[in-house]
Design a protein around this motif. Structure first.
Motif, mmCIF file in Angstrom:
data_model
loop_
_atom_site.group_PDB
_atom_site.id
_atom_site.type_symbol
_atom_site.label_atom_id
_atom_site.label_comp_id
_atom_site.label_asym_id
_atom_site.label_seq_id
_atom_site.Cartn_x
_atom_site.Cartn_y
_atom_site.Cartn_z
ATOM 1 N N LYS A 1 6.891 3.181 0.731
ATOM 2 C CA LYS A 1 8.057 3.461 1.582
ATOM 3 C C LYS A 1 9.182 2.477 1.259
ATOM 4 N N LEU B 1 3.080 1.758 3.135
ATOM 5 C CA LEU B 1 4.232 0.918 3.482
ATOM 6 C C LEU B 1 4.926 0.369 2.233
ATOM 7 N N ASN C 1 -2.861 2.220 4.454
ATOM 8 C CA ASN C 1 -1.553 2.021 5.078
ATOM 9 C C ASN C 1 -0.699 1.013 4.319
#
Length: 189
Positions: free
Chosen positions: A39, A36, A32
Protein backbone atom coordinates in the motif's frame (compact mmCIF):
# COMPACT_ATOMS: atom_id res chain seq x y z
CA UNK A 1 9.62 -10.86 8.07
CA UNK A 2 9.80 -8.27 5.35
CA UNK A 3 9.69 -7.61 1.66
CA UNK A 4 12.61 -7.16 -0.66
CA UNK A 5 12.30 -5.39 -3.99
CA UNK A 6 14.63 -5.41 -6.93
CA UNK A 7 16.04 -2.05 -7.98
CA UNK A 8 13.51 -1.63 -10.82
CA UNK A 9 10.36 -2.19 -8.82
CA UNK A 10 9.56 1.30 -7.55
CA UNK A 11 10.14 2.90 -10.94
CA UNK A 12 8.13 0.19 -12.71
CA UNK A 13 4.98 0.66 -10.61
CA UNK A 14 4.97 4.45 -10.68
CA UNK A 15 1.70 5.56 -12.27
CA UNK A 16 0.51 2.00 -12.93
CA UNK A 17 -2.35 -0.15 -11.75
CA UNK A 18 -1.42 -3.63 -10.57
CA UNK A 19 -3.63 -6.52 -11.65
CA UNK A 20 -3.44 -9.32 -9.10
CA UNK A 21 -3.17 -13.02 -9.65
CA UNK A 22 -4.80 -15.17 -6.97
CA UNK A 23 -1.52 -16.23 -5.37
CA UNK A 24 -0.49 -12.63 -4.68
CA UNK A 25 -4.01 -11.70 -3.59
CA UNK A 26 -3.85 -14.61 -1.14
CA UNK A 27 -0.45 -13.45 0.12
CA UNK A 28 -1.83 -9.97 0.76
CA UNK A 29 -4.76 -11.50 2.63
CA UNK A 30 -2.54 -13.73 4.77
CA UNK A 31 0.23 -11.22 5.50
CA UNK A 32 -0.88 -7.80 6.72
CA UNK A 33 2.70 -6.48 6.76
CA UNK A 34 2.98 -7.31 3.04
CA UNK A 35 -0.35 -5.60 2.41
CA UNK A 36 0.73 -2.44 4.27
CA UNK A 37 4.15 -2.36 2.58
CA UNK A 38 2.56 -2.67 -0.86
CA UNK A 39 0.00 0.00 0.00
CA UNK A 40 2.87 2.38 0.84
CA UNK A 41 4.71 1.54 -2.37
CA UNK A 42 1.71 2.06 -4.63
CA UNK A 43 0.71 5.41 -3.14
CA UNK A 44 -2.67 6.27 -4.62
CA UNK A 45 -2.80 3.52 -7.22
CA UNK A 46 -5.06 0.62 -6.25
CA UNK A 47 -4.71 -3.06 -6.88
CA UNK A 48 -7.26 -4.36 -9.34
CA UNK A 49 -8.53 -7.87 -9.77
CA UNK A 50 -10.58 -9.75 -12.31
CA UNK A 51 -13.78 -11.57 -11.37
CA UNK A 52 -12.04 -14.88 -12.11
CA UNK A 53 -9.38 -13.99 -9.55
CA UNK A 54 -12.00 -13.27 -6.91
CA UNK A 55 -13.67 -16.57 -7.81
CA UNK A 56 -10.37 -18.39 -7.23
CA UNK A 57 -9.83 -16.47 -4.00
CA UNK A 58 -13.27 -17.39 -2.63
CA UNK A 59 -13.71 -20.92 -3.96
CA UNK A 60 -13.15 -23.97 -1.78
CA UNK A 61 -13.78 -21.92 1.37
CA UNK A 62 -16.51 -23.64 3.33
CA UNK A 63 -16.17 -22.04 6.78
CA UNK A 64 -18.67 -19.15 6.85
CA UNK A 65 -16.44 -16.92 8.99
CA UNK A 66 -13.58 -17.33 6.49
CA UNK A 67 -15.87 -16.43 3.60
CA UNK A 68 -16.88 -13.25 5.43
CA UNK A 69 -13.23 -12.35 6.13
CA UNK A 70 -12.26 -12.85 2.49
CA UNK A 71 -15.22 -10.90 1.16
CA UNK A 72 -14.45 -8.09 3.61
CA UNK A 73 -10.82 -8.13 2.45
CA UNK A 74 -11.91 -7.73 -1.18
CA UNK A 75 -13.81 -4.60 -0.19
CA UNK A 76 -10.72 -2.85 1.23
CA UNK A 77 -10.07 0.60 -0.17
CA UNK A 78 -6.93 -0.51 -2.04
CA UNK A 79 -8.63 -3.38 -3.92
CA UNK A 80 -10.96 -2.79 -6.86
CA UNK A 81 -12.67 -5.25 -9.18
CA UNK A 82 -12.27 -4.58 -12.88
CA UNK A 83 -15.48 -3.82 -14.69
CA UNK A 84 -16.92 -6.74 -16.54
CA UNK A 85 -19.61 -6.99 -19.18
CA UNK A 86 -20.32 -9.02 -22.30
CA UNK A 87 -18.18 -6.92 -24.66
CA UNK A 88 -15.16 -7.17 -22.35
CA UNK A 89 -15.72 -10.89 -21.82
CA UNK A 90 -16.02 -11.57 -25.56
CA UNK A 91 -12.78 -9.70 -26.31
CA UNK A 92 -11.02 -11.42 -23.40
CA UNK A 93 -12.23 -14.83 -24.55
CA UNK A 94 -11.07 -14.21 -28.13
CA UNK A 95 -7.64 -13.05 -26.98
CA UNK A 96 -7.39 -15.96 -24.53
CA UNK A 97 -7.96 -18.45 -27.33
CA UNK A 98 -5.24 -16.80 -29.43
CA UNK A 99 -2.88 -16.81 -26.44
CA UNK A 100 -3.58 -20.48 -25.75
CA UNK A 101 -2.60 -21.31 -29.35
CA UNK A 102 0.56 -19.21 -29.06
CA UNK A 103 1.41 -20.93 -25.76
CA UNK A 104 0.84 -24.36 -27.31
CA UNK A 105 2.98 -23.57 -30.35
CA UNK A 106 5.83 -22.11 -28.30
CA UNK A 107 5.69 -24.82 -25.64
CA UNK A 108 6.01 -27.37 -28.44
CA UNK A 109 9.05 -25.55 -29.86
CA UNK A 110 10.62 -25.38 -26.40
CA UNK A 111 9.75 -29.01 -25.56
CA UNK A 112 7.77 -27.84 -22.54
CA UNK A 113 4.78 -29.72 -21.24
CA UNK A 114 1.73 -28.32 -19.58
CA UNK A 115 -0.02 -25.08 -20.06
CA UNK A 116 -1.29 -22.16 -18.08
CA UNK A 117 -4.53 -22.54 -16.17
CA UNK A 118 -7.79 -21.27 -17.59
CA UNK A 119 -7.76 -18.34 -15.16
CA UNK A 120 -4.15 -17.40 -15.93
CA UNK A 121 -4.77 -17.41 -19.68
CA UNK A 122 -7.78 -15.15 -19.10
CA UNK A 123 -5.67 -12.87 -16.87
CA UNK A 124 -3.02 -12.70 -19.58
CA UNK A 125 -5.73 -11.83 -22.09
CA UNK A 126 -7.20 -9.23 -19.76
CA UNK A 127 -3.78 -7.65 -19.26
CA UNK A 128 -3.46 -7.50 -23.06
CA UNK A 129 -6.63 -5.48 -23.39
CA UNK A 130 -6.00 -3.16 -20.44
CA UNK A 131 -3.00 -1.45 -21.99
CA UNK A 132 0.29 -0.10 -20.73
CA UNK A 133 -1.09 1.51 -17.54
CA UNK A 134 -1.51 -1.98 -16.05
CA UNK A 135 0.96 -4.53 -14.73
CA UNK A 136 0.36 -8.01 -13.36
CA UNK A 137 1.71 -9.36 -10.08
CA UNK A 138 1.94 -13.16 -10.02
CA UNK A 139 3.80 -15.95 -8.30
CA UNK A 140 3.29 -18.16 -11.37
CA UNK A 141 5.76 -16.58 -13.78
CA UNK A 142 5.79 -19.73 -15.94
CA UNK A 143 2.16 -19.05 -16.88
CA UNK A 144 3.14 -15.67 -18.34
CA UNK A 145 6.07 -16.51 -20.64
CA UNK A 146 8.90 -14.21 -21.70
CA UNK A 147 7.98 -14.52 -25.36
CA UNK A 148 4.91 -12.33 -24.64
CA UNK A 149 5.49 -10.67 -21.25
CA UNK A 150 8.31 -8.56 -19.84
CA UNK A 151 9.45 -8.82 -16.24
CA UNK A 152 9.47 -5.32 -14.77
CA UNK A 153 10.34 -6.21 -11.20
CA UNK A 154 10.45 -8.83 -8.48
CA UNK A 155 8.91 -8.76 -5.01
CA UNK A 156 10.37 -11.21 -2.52
CA UNK A 157 8.38 -11.70 0.65
CA UNK A 158 9.78 -13.37 3.74
CA UNK A 159 6.95 -15.43 5.13
CA UNK A 160 6.35 -16.14 8.83
CA UNK A 161 8.07 -19.52 8.41
CA UNK A 162 11.20 -17.78 7.16
CA UNK A 163 10.68 -19.06 3.63
CA UNK A 164 11.13 -16.60 0.79
CA UNK A 165 8.43 -16.33 -1.87
CA UNK A 166 8.97 -14.34 -5.05
CA UNK A 167 6.34 -12.60 -7.15
CA UNK A 168 6.92 -11.20 -10.62
CA UNK A 169 5.74 -7.82 -11.83
CA UNK A 170 4.91 -8.27 -15.51
CA UNK A 171 3.84 -6.17 -18.46
CA UNK A 172 2.29 -7.25 -21.73
CA UNK A 173 4.58 -6.58 -24.70
CA UNK A 174 2.49 -5.95 -27.84
CA UNK A 175 5.52 -6.28 -30.13
CA UNK A 176 6.36 -9.72 -28.76
CA UNK A 177 2.71 -10.72 -29.09
CA UNK A 178 2.58 -9.51 -32.71
CA UNK A 179 5.70 -11.52 -33.52
CA UNK A 180 4.20 -14.66 -31.96
CA UNK A 181 0.87 -14.05 -33.67
CA UNK A 182 2.57 -13.81 -37.07
CA UNK A 183 4.47 -17.04 -36.35
CA UNK A 184 1.17 -18.68 -35.51
CA UNK A 185 0.28 -18.35 -39.18
CA UNK A 186 -2.98 -19.95 -40.19
CA UNK A 187 -3.50 -22.02 -37.05
CA UNK A 188 -7.16 -21.18 -36.52
CA UNK A 189 -6.75 -17.46 -35.97
Amino acid sequence: MGIFLDENFKESVRGKYCLLDNDFLGALFNDNSLFLAMKDLLNDYPFVYDNLTSFEFLRDIYVPSQIVLREKFLSKDLLFPLSDHQEIYTKTQTNALILSKIYAQNNSKLNQKGSASFTDIFLASRLMSLGSKYLLITGNKKDFPNYIFDTKGIITNEEASGALRSYSLLSFDPDKFDKCFKELGGVGN
